[in-house]
Design an enzyme around this catalytic site. Structure first.
Site, PDB file in Angstrom:
ATOM      1  N   CYS A   1     -10.961   5.151 -29.020  1.00 14.21           N
ATOM      2  CA  CYS A   1     -12.199   5.660 -29.733  1.00 14.21           C
ATOM      3  C   CYS A   1     -13.543   5.977 -28.343  1.00 14.21           C
ATOM      4  O   CYS A   1     -14.096   5.064 -28.282  1.00 14.21           O
ATOM      5  CB  CYS A   1     -13.368   4.914 -30.696  1.00 14.21           C
TER       6      CYS A   1
ATOM      7  N   ARG B   1       3.369  -1.163  -5.909  1.00 10.48           N
ATOM      8  CA  ARG B   1       3.225  -0.363  -6.400  1.00 10.48           C
ATOM      9  C   ARG B   1       4.765   0.709  -6.097  1.00 10.48           C
ATOM     10  O   ARG B   1       5.411   1.053  -6.957  1.00 10.48           O
ATOM     11  CB  ARG B   1       2.461   0.741  -6.183  1.00 10.48           C
TER      12      ARG B   1
ATOM     13  N   GLU C   1       3.653  -6.368   2.162  1.00 11.50           N
ATOM     14  CA  GLU C   1       3.430  -7.388  -0.289  1.00 11.50           C
ATOM     15  C   GLU C   1       3.576  -6.128  -0.691  1.00 11.50           C
ATOM     16  O   GLU C   1       2.444  -5.873  -1.216  1.00 11.50           O
ATOM     17  CB  GLU C   1       1.748  -7.573   0.119  1.00 11.50           C
ATOM     18  N   PRO C   2       4.155  -5.409  -1.162  1.00 11.08           N
ATOM     19  CA  PRO C   2       4.436  -4.109  -1.124  1.00 11.08           C
ATOM     20  C   PRO C   2       4.526  -4.688  -3.119  1.00 11.08           C
ATOM     21  O   PRO C   2       4.966  -5.294  -3.249  1.00 11.08           O
ATOM     22  CB  PRO C   2       5.894  -3.951  -1.068  1.00 11.08           C
TER      23      PRO C   2
ATOM     24  N   TYR D   1      -9.235   5.913 -12.609  1.00  7.75           N
ATOM     25  CA  TYR D   1      -8.710   6.474 -11.384  1.00  7.75           C
ATOM     26  C   TYR D   1      -8.782   7.308 -11.422  1.00  7.75           C
ATOM     27  O   TYR D   1      -8.285   8.807 -10.287  1.00  7.75           O
ATOM     28  CB  TYR D   1      -7.796   6.065 -10.570  1.00  7.75           C
TER      29      TYR D   1
ATOM     30  N   GLY E   1       0.248  -0.917   0.466  1.00 11.26           N
ATOM     31  CA  GLY E   1      -0.083   0.059   0.103  1.00 11.26           C
ATOM     32  C   GLY E   1       0.329   1.321   0.098  1.00 11.26           C
ATOM     33  O   GLY E   1      -0.227   2.410  -0.026  1.00 11.26           O
TER      34      GLY E   1
HETATM   35  N1  LLP Z   1      -1.549  -6.816  -0.860  1.00 14.00           N
HETATM   36  C1  LLP Z   1      -3.110  -7.120  -1.409  1.00 14.00           C
HETATM   37  C2  LLP Z   1      -3.875  -8.120  -0.881  1.00 14.00           C
HETATM   38  C3  LLP Z   1      -3.346  -6.113  -2.465  1.00 14.00           C
HETATM   39  O1  LLP Z   1      -4.424  -6.279  -3.214  1.00 14.00           O
HETATM   40  C4  LLP Z   1      -2.628  -5.247  -2.979  1.00 14.00           C
HETATM   41  C5  LLP Z   1      -3.174  -4.388  -4.293  1.00 14.00           C
HETATM   42  C6  LLP Z   1      -1.136  -5.133  -2.885  1.00 14.00           C
HETATM   43  C7  LLP Z   1      -0.943  -6.117  -1.275  1.00 14.00           C
HETATM   44  C8  LLP Z   1       0.110  -4.398  -3.576  1.00 14.00           C
HETATM   45  O2  LLP Z   1      -0.868  -2.654  -2.738  1.00 14.00           O
HETATM   46  P1  LLP Z   1       0.185  -1.585  -3.489  1.00 14.00           P
HETATM   47  O3  LLP Z   1       1.871  -1.726  -2.458  1.00 14.00           O
HETATM   48  O4  LLP Z   1       0.611  -1.821  -4.956  1.00 14.00           O
HETATM   49  O5  LLP Z   1      -0.513  -0.411  -3.572  1.00 14.00           O
HETATM   50  N2  LLP Z   1      -4.703  -0.663  -9.347  1.00 14.00           N
HETATM   51  C9  LLP Z   1      -4.977   0.394  -9.157  1.00 14.00           C
HETATM   52  C10 LLP Z   1      -3.845  -1.150  -7.554  1.00 14.00           C
HETATM   53  C11 LLP Z   1      -4.973  -2.045  -6.682  1.00 14.00           C
HETATM   54  C12 LLP Z   1      -4.000  -2.585  -5.732  1.00 14.00           C
HETATM   55  C13 LLP Z   1      -5.027  -3.860  -5.295  1.00 14.00           C
HETATM   56  N3  LLP Z   1      -3.993  -4.273  -4.418  1.00 14.00           N
HETATM   57  C14 LLP Z   1      -3.489   1.680  -9.508  1.00 14.00           C
HETATM   58  O6  LLP Z   1      -3.610   1.791 -10.588  1.00 14.00           O
HETATM   59  O7  LLP Z   1      -3.495   2.269  -8.239  1.00 14.00           O
END
Ligand code: LLP
Length: 423
Positions: free
Chosen positions: A351, A285, A282-283, A325, A245
């Site tokens: 389109c 992004r 669980e990173p 988004y 996150g």
């Molecule tokens: N763990 C779980 C259970 C998740 O659902 C997610 C992301 C992550 C880890 C990784 O989160 P991060 O570190 O990447 O924030 N498509 C959207 C983001 C969707 C995230 C879904 N879950 C966007 O482009 O902003």
């Protein structure tokens, strides 16, 4: 050298944007556009901040591969010691194909099918992050039928507002994710009773693109309360998984650095007496987002009464985040020159009026120039589609002055491969 904010390995040398030691205009000429270009050093640097944060701890970083699941990207993380957080049977096959072992994999997601559970059990994954009571029952049945025991963690929903876009906020009561905090203890009791399951941990994930530490602190406090309660009930929890996150800089955001955030969180975790557990994260992004750009060619400039349009060859099928988004991605010229600057809506050829990449952007560009759409390493290629029968872009990984083509451009024939004509 003139480094772009938040993108340490992307810099202008002279007037040309480089990734590490390679000029982006040369890559665009060689491989065509749209082209995703990734910096390996950026990924390893981002990972390094987490590794420093957890130094000396029993810990495991599972890269949330939904952010970017291209095989070569997975290899970079696997070789650097990461495991993978998967959310589908397809991601399981990708992780294994990239060299991960079952024990390096954890399986998240609200809707695992029986077939996916069975395959993951056969692969010997480290943990199923279970999201509901119904899923617990099914997983136990599938495991018993397979003559195995499934290691499980419950994803609890701490009901914390991550202060991010509603579509990527997951830890609030109204979200479909996780077991409600109030029901967690009784769900753990049920998990401990079921014959096919072995409780190993607890996990949560409150959302994505979180740019302050407050929501993490609130969530950690609530989840640790629960760890205490579950263990008092006689169910030991070997690991605590804090999810992903952490946000990145798209447009001036200043998220905490991963090591600083974890120094703060670990202090609290130690104070509460849980510092000796296996700590997992669980990173997604934050490991890849600012390690990638999408290079695109300016096809046409279209001056208008109300707006000027800069029509480029990348579109919402390559870069879905603005349409989905209202997300901001910086757009910069690959080679700077002194054409007159104008303000443009940067749009693609698809389109749909929703096919936009940036609104009201000052740019000096001419047709035939290249632009780089920044922060395109996460949730771009992995969310790309074939809408308008547009082939998926090619991808290149840069490592110093070395260039690896990691995905060929998809052709129309590739797209039609699995289709059958009527007789
Ligand atoms: N763990 C779980 C259970 C998740 O659902 C997610 C992301 C992550 C880890 C990784 O989160 P991060 O570190 O990447 O924030 N498509 C959207 C983001 C969707 C995230 C879904 N879950 C966007 O482009 O902003």
């Amino acid at each position: 050298m003139n480094t772009l904010p938040g993108h340490p390995h992307f810099a202008y040398r002279g007037d040309v944007l480089h990734v590490e030691d390679v000029a982006l205009d040369a890559l665009a000429r060689e491989y065509g556009t749209p082209l995703f270009v990734y910096s390996k050093a950026s990924m390893l640097e981002a990972l390094g901040a987490y590794q420093r944060g957890f130094a000396g701890r029993k810990s495991k970083i599972h890269y949330a591969m939904k952010a970017n699941s291209s095989l070569a990207i997975l290899q970079v993380f696997a070789r650097a010691g990461c495991g993978f957080d998967i959310v589908s049977g397809g991601e399981l096959e990708r992780a294994l194909a990239a060299g991960a072992k079952g024990e390096d994999i954890i399986f998240s997601g609200v809707g695992k099918s029986r077939a996916e559970m069975r395959r993951a059990l056969d692969a010997g994954i480290a943990c199923f992050n279970v999201e509901s009571e119904a899923e617990l029952e099914v997983l136990s049945e599938v495991a018993v039928a397979a003559g195995k025991t499934a290691p499980v963690s419950l994803r609890v929903n701490p009901n914390v507002d991550p202060q991010t876009h509603p579509y990527i906020s997951t830890g609030l009561k109204g979200n479909k994710f996780g077991v409600a905090h109030e029901r967690a203890l009784q769900t753990y009791r049920r998990a401990a009773e079921l014959p096919g399951l072995h409780v190993v941990g607890i996990d949560f994930h409150i959302g994505s693109q979180i740019t302050t530490q407050g929501p993490y602190i609130d969530a950690v406090d609530k989840v640790l309360d629960l760890v205490e309660a579950v263990e008092k009930a006689g169910i030991p929890l070997h690991h605590i998984d804090f999810g992903g996150g952490l946000g990145i800089t798209y447009n001036g955001e200043q998220p905490p650095a991963a090591d600083a955030l974890w120094a703060e969180l670990l202090m609290r975790i130690d104070q509460r007496g849980f510092g000796d557990r296996t700590l997992m994260i669980e990173p997604g992004r934050s490991l890849v987002g600012n390690a990638g750009v999408c290079v695109s060619e300016v096809l046409y400039l279209k001056p208008g009464e109300q707006k000027n349009f800069c029509i480029v060859d990348a579109a919402m099928n390559d870069l879905p985040r603005p349409a989905m988004y209202q997300a901001f991605h910086a757009v910069v010229p690959v080679a700077r020159h002194d054409a007159d600057p104008h303000t443009y809506d940067v749009v693609g050829p698809v389109c749909e009026s929703g096919d936009w990449i940036g609104h009201g952007r000052p740019l000096n560009v001419r047709p035939g120039d290249h632009v780089a759409v920044m922060s395109a390493g996460a949730y771009c290629m992995s969310m790309a589609s074939n809408y308008n029968t547009r082939g998926r872009a090619a991808e290149v990984l840069v490592d110093g002055s070395q260039v690896h083509l990691i995905r060929e451009r998809e052709t129309a024939a590739d797209q039609m491969l699995k289709e059958r004509r009527l007789p």
